[in-house]
Structure formats: C-alpha cells, structure tokens
Enzyme design. Structure first.
Site, PDB file in Angstrom:
ATOM      1  N   CYS C 113     -27.866  25.752  32.519  1.00  0.00           N
ATOM      2  CA  CYS C 113     -29.242  26.236  32.573  1.00  0.00           C
ATOM      3  C   CYS C 113     -29.334  27.736  32.829  1.00  0.00           C
ATOM      4  O   CYS C 113     -30.293  28.226  33.380  1.00  0.00           O
ATOM      5  CB  CYS C 113     -30.025  25.470  33.621  1.00  0.00           C
ATOM      6  SG  CYS C 113     -29.073  25.107  35.075  1.00  0.00           S
ATOM      7  N   LEU C 114     -28.314  28.481  32.466  1.00  0.00           N
ATOM      8  CA  LEU C 114     -28.378  29.923  32.702  1.00  0.00           C
ATOM      9  C   LEU C 114     -28.500  30.667  31.390  1.00  0.00           C
ATOM     10  O   LEU C 114     -28.605  31.871  31.365  1.00  0.00           O
ATOM     11  CB  LEU C 114     -27.124  30.388  33.448  1.00  0.00           C
ATOM     12  CG  LEU C 114     -26.848  29.664  34.767  1.00  0.00           C
ATOM     13  CD1 LEU C 114     -25.594  30.189  35.408  1.00  0.00           C
ATOM     14  CD2 LEU C 114     -28.014  29.850  35.726  1.00  0.00           C
TER      15      LEU C 114
END
Lengths: 120, 118, 114
Positions: C113-114
């Site tokens: 999720c980066l």
C-alpha cells in the site's frame, strides 16, 4: 459530537496500551461521541492472533476489544503486512474472529473522516 | 486531506519502530494528506549516513528517506536540542532537514489535525 | 506453489521466496531476467528492459522496491511523461508493472500500500 479513531501501536499482553484504549473507547461512546475505526499497527497487531491462550483469571483484552467492536459496529482493523511480518497469520492461519485485515492505505484514507486520532 | 505530523522518536536499529513509522508516513503521503515528519530524541540517529550496516540485522530503511521528494514530503524537521544533546552537527545529516527549537515544534504541532508518534 | 520455489537458469537452480521473487538479489543477471520473463509470458523488448533496469536502479538507490504509484512518478521525472504513466507500464507488464517488473529485475516484492 466528535468522530474519533484509535491507533494502537503497543503490544496487547505486554503493555497497558490496548486496555487503556478499550476504556477510552467506552468513555467516548458514553459521552455521545463516535468512533470511526480502530487500527492496529506495529506490535499491537499481536492482538489479532487467534492463538492467544490465557488462564481464566487473566483479562483477555484481545477478546474484549473484538467483542466491544462487534457490539458497537466499529471496524476493528489490523495491518496485514505488520501481522505477516510477525508470523501471526497466513493464507491458512486466519486472524482472530472480529479482526479485519487492512492496509496502511485504508487507514490513511479513513483519516479524512476523523476529527481526532488518539494513539495508544 | 488532513495535516498529519509523524514524530520519530526511536533509534534506527534497535527496534522496528522507525521502519514501520516510515511505512506509515509514506502511506499517508500516498493518499495526498499533507504530511510532515519530525526526528526527535534518539531518532536523530536515523539521519546519520548508514549505507551498509548488515551487522544490525534490520533493513537499512534510512536509505529510503531519499524517497521523501518523490512522495512530495518537503516538511522534514529535526529537533535541534536532540542534535545538541548527542553532539551531532547538522552537516552530518544524510538528508536535508529543517532545524527546529521547542517553540517551533510547539507551533508545528498546533498546525496539525493529527499527530502520530513512532 | 512448490514448482515456484526455484527458477531454472542455465542448468542452475536459483531459490525463490514464497511469492516467487528471487531470494538473493545479487544473483540476478540478464539470463535470470529472461527466465522470469518467459515464465510471465513476456518477451522482453527494449522498452521492457528500460523499465527493468529502472526499477533495479531504483532499488539500489532507495533500498526498496517501488510500488506502482511511485514508480510512475519516478519514471515521469527521469524519462518523461510518455513513459512515466501507468497505461504505458500496464501495456508492457499487464499483470501489474510494479509486481512483474520487480520480479523480472530480481528484486523483492514491493509493499502493498505504498
């Protein structure tokens, strides 16, 4: 009325953090405020393990937190990546009932709906 | 969009605190919050150049601080008193960070919707 | 997933992690890239190689595999907007550019999720 979110980063059994968070959450609702979500990160993801085994005379904060959130319909989220890195769960080992896997991105997005974030 | 400040407080290589806090910071920046980061107390050691330190057995995440520009994180602060206490010169730091004193930190915190500590 | 634990390159077996990424990124070379690409059903063109080398360089500089968002941005800055966009990257790597390009480049799985 204020919309809160709680961020838990301290370990369950090994610290007072999650117990304080639960007491705080109850007080928030009693005073008529709301809680958008509770998110577990860093060592707090240990609360989401379904392998916790405690004697009957010791408080099971993990179970109490799950039960509280289910009753109040508060999303109880944990960071899947942080949990996997600690060996807590996998494709075959699920999290404890009531704990919902999420990513940091979901936590980040949810902050837009929150007035105050309180960390334990 | 919220103003969110992350306060790093932990030394770089004796726990995963700094590393996981960095991931959280990047996730916040990725969804367009206005994030800032303050390195305080032992976390100022995260800013010393650490290219290869395999002996620590923790990932060399401080090298990823160079990602800040790509994530549009331009508010990077370091606590001046913490540097002084540890006899670290600003010129030793591996990234550009703005020195702040207690009053400036107070002001920084007052501008935030949310403050997260590592 | 047992068959994914090793990659055959020139008669050698290279260990993979449980997500099918190279375990030791030092062991990477062009032959390894070709073997990964064959398994992903991708024929490496010059455009593919450019991305593969780009993500490898990215890793060496930042010590992390780029997620898609930051890969797009970094490529736009260095190679221009016609290459730094997700459509271009998805045409080259249809199963997900960050995932496929980092695998072919011998790097670890990028964070979700980066």
């Amino acid at each position: 009325m204020t919309t809160f979110a709680l961020l838990l980063t301290s370990a369950g059994f090994a610290s007072q953090g999650p117990g304080s968070a639960l007491q705080f959450a109850r007080a928030v609702l009693q005073l008529g405020h709301s809680i958008d979500h509770i998110f577990l990160y860093q060592d707090a993801v240990l609360l989401a393990s379904n392998q916790i085994d405690l004697p009957a005379d010791e408080p099971d904060i993990s179970a109490e937190l799950a039960e509280f959130c289910q009753r109040q319909q508060i999303p109880l989220l944990f960071c899947v990546t942080a949990a996997e890195k600690r060996g807590l769960m996998s494709e075959t080992v699920p999290a404890r009932n009531g704990y919902i896997g999420a990513g940091l991105a979901e936590f980040a997005l949810r902050q837009s709906n929150v007035d105050k974030l309180v960390q334990f | 969009m919220q103003n969110i400040l992350l306060i790093q407080r932990h030394a770089p290589f004796n726990s995963s605190h700094g590393r996981e806090a960095l991931d959280l910071l990047l996730a916040m920046a990725a969804v367009e919050h206005q994030v800032s980061v303050l390195f305080s107390a032992d976390a100022v050691y995260q800013l010393l150049p650490t290219q290869e330190q395999a002996a620590f057995r923790l990932k060399a995440y401080p090298r990823s601080f160079k990602l800040f520009a790509l994530y549009d994180i331009d508010q990077v602060y370091v606590c001046q008193a913490s540097l002084l206490q540890r006899n670290i010169q600003p010129s030793q730091l591996s990234i550009n960070a703005q020195l702040v004193d207690a009053a400036q930190i107070q002001q920084l915190i007052s501008q935030q919707h949310q403050v997260i500590c590592s | 997933m047992a068959e994914l634990n090793y990659l055959q390159v020139d008669g050698k077996q290279l260990a993979l992690d449980k997500h099918g990424y190279l375990s030791d990124l030092q062991l990477w070379d062009q032959q390894v890239a070709l073997a990964f690409a064959a398994r992903e059903n991708i024929e490496l063109s010059e455009a593919h190689w450019e991305v593969v080398h780009f993500v490898r360089q990215f890793y060496l500089e930042f010590n992390t595999s780029p997620a898609i968002r930051v890969l797009v941005k970094a490529m736009a800055q260095q190679l221009g907007a016609d290459k730094g966009n997700s459509k271009y990257l998805f045409l080259l790597f249809p199963q997900g550019p960050a995932k496929q390009a980092t695998r072919i480049a011998g790097l670890p799985k990028p964070a979700k999720c980066l």
